[in-house]
Design a protein around this motif. Sequence first.
Motif, PDB file in Angstrom:
ATOM      1  N   GLY A 116       1.093  -1.257   0.078  1.00 30.82           N
ATOM      2  CA  GLY A 116      -0.207  -0.050   0.082  1.00 30.82           C
ATOM      3  C   GLY A 116       0.710   1.331   0.127  1.00 30.82           C
ATOM      4  N   VAL A 117       1.906   1.461   0.752  1.00 23.64           N
ATOM      5  CA  VAL A 117       2.918   2.365   0.928  1.00 23.64           C
ATOM      6  C   VAL A 117       3.267   2.582  -0.288  1.00 23.64           C
ATOM      7  CG1 VAL A 117       4.815   3.474   2.050  1.00 23.64           C
ATOM      8  CG2 VAL A 117       3.056   2.377   3.495  1.00 23.64           C
ATOM      9  N   ASN A 118       4.189   1.325  -0.968  1.00 20.87           N
ATOM     10  CA  ASN A 118       4.926   1.429  -2.154  1.00 20.87           C
ATOM     11  C   ASN A 118       3.944   1.877  -3.442  1.00 20.87           C
ATOM     12  OD1 ASN A 118       7.224   0.689  -1.087  1.00 20.87           O
ATOM     13  ND2 ASN A 118       6.840  -1.378  -1.163  1.00 20.87           N
TER      14      ASN A 118
ATOM     15  N   GLU B 186       4.612   5.302  -5.514  1.00 18.28           N
ATOM     16  CA  GLU B 186       4.898   5.208  -7.024  1.00 18.28           C
ATOM     17  C   GLU B 186       3.698   5.496  -7.760  1.00 18.28           C
ATOM     18  OE1 GLU B 186       5.830   1.088  -7.248  1.00 18.28           O
ATOM     19  OE2 GLU B 186       7.544   1.229  -6.038  1.00 18.28           O
ATOM     20  N   LYS B 187       2.767   6.206  -7.138  1.00 15.15           N
ATOM     21  CA  LYS B 187       1.514   6.603  -7.828  1.00 15.15           C
ATOM     22  C   LYS B 187       0.703   5.725  -8.702  1.00 15.15           C
ATOM     23  CE  LYS B 187       2.736  11.533  -7.672  1.00 15.15           C
ATOM     24  NZ  LYS B 187       3.717  11.465  -6.715  1.00 15.15           N
TER      25      LYS B 187
END
Length: 257
Positions: free
Chosen positions: A242-244, A248-249
Amino acid sequence: MTLIQEFKNGVCTLTLNRPPVFNSFNKEMAMALQKALDDCEKDESVRAIVLKGEGKAFCAGQDLAEATDPNGPEMQSIVKDHYNPIIERIRRIEKPIIAGVNGVAAGAGANIALACDLTIAKESASFIQAFSKIGLIPDSGGTFFLPRLVGMQKAMALMMTGEKVSANDAAAMNMIYKAVPDDSFEEELTKLAENMASMPTYGLGLTKRAMNASFTNNLTQQLAVEEQLQTLAGKSEDFAEGVNAFMEKRSPVFKGK
């Protein structure tokens, strides 16, 4: 078959299948549902579960022909061995469980629906605490969940009067998540279930664990539960993804781990 199982896009749909008797429960169907829920819990490919009924009804509760059969199971066994294990499984399984109420949900049928994590219903559907009509008390977790959903006074009135509640009224009093038009019900149910299955279901399962704990904890105890479970969630693959994905949009691809 008293229960139909279908799997698609991470969703296992369990359909109560005794339409001639409005999907009322007998021992065979209760045991089949218990086993199906166990299988769903163990199967990592199952990310969400849907429970619905075949035909015009969701579930009319207990099949009274079985309950009054001199050679059938006694009332204590029906509650202890048929219904209680179903409710325990619904609350224990750390995956989203959605009730799709396609018609009348009466007695144990209503309370099984209310025990699920999310309940949506056709606008033409209805909910009835039918027990008082035959001198029984609400079972299948009804006396636990209903007052927490709608408040003590309203729950007591519904249980004592056996008043029929329309799906729209059930949604308005927070008994269920929402009511949807009949012609879009299947589409809405599928969309909701598949959306749940695509989400970070490990975290959703921990959310369910925390909500279950809140039924008996005080604030200090619940804060400790949140601390413990947030620590677990923060170590999950889904959190990292989720964070990545955010950085990374891009759209995340969760695995429920």
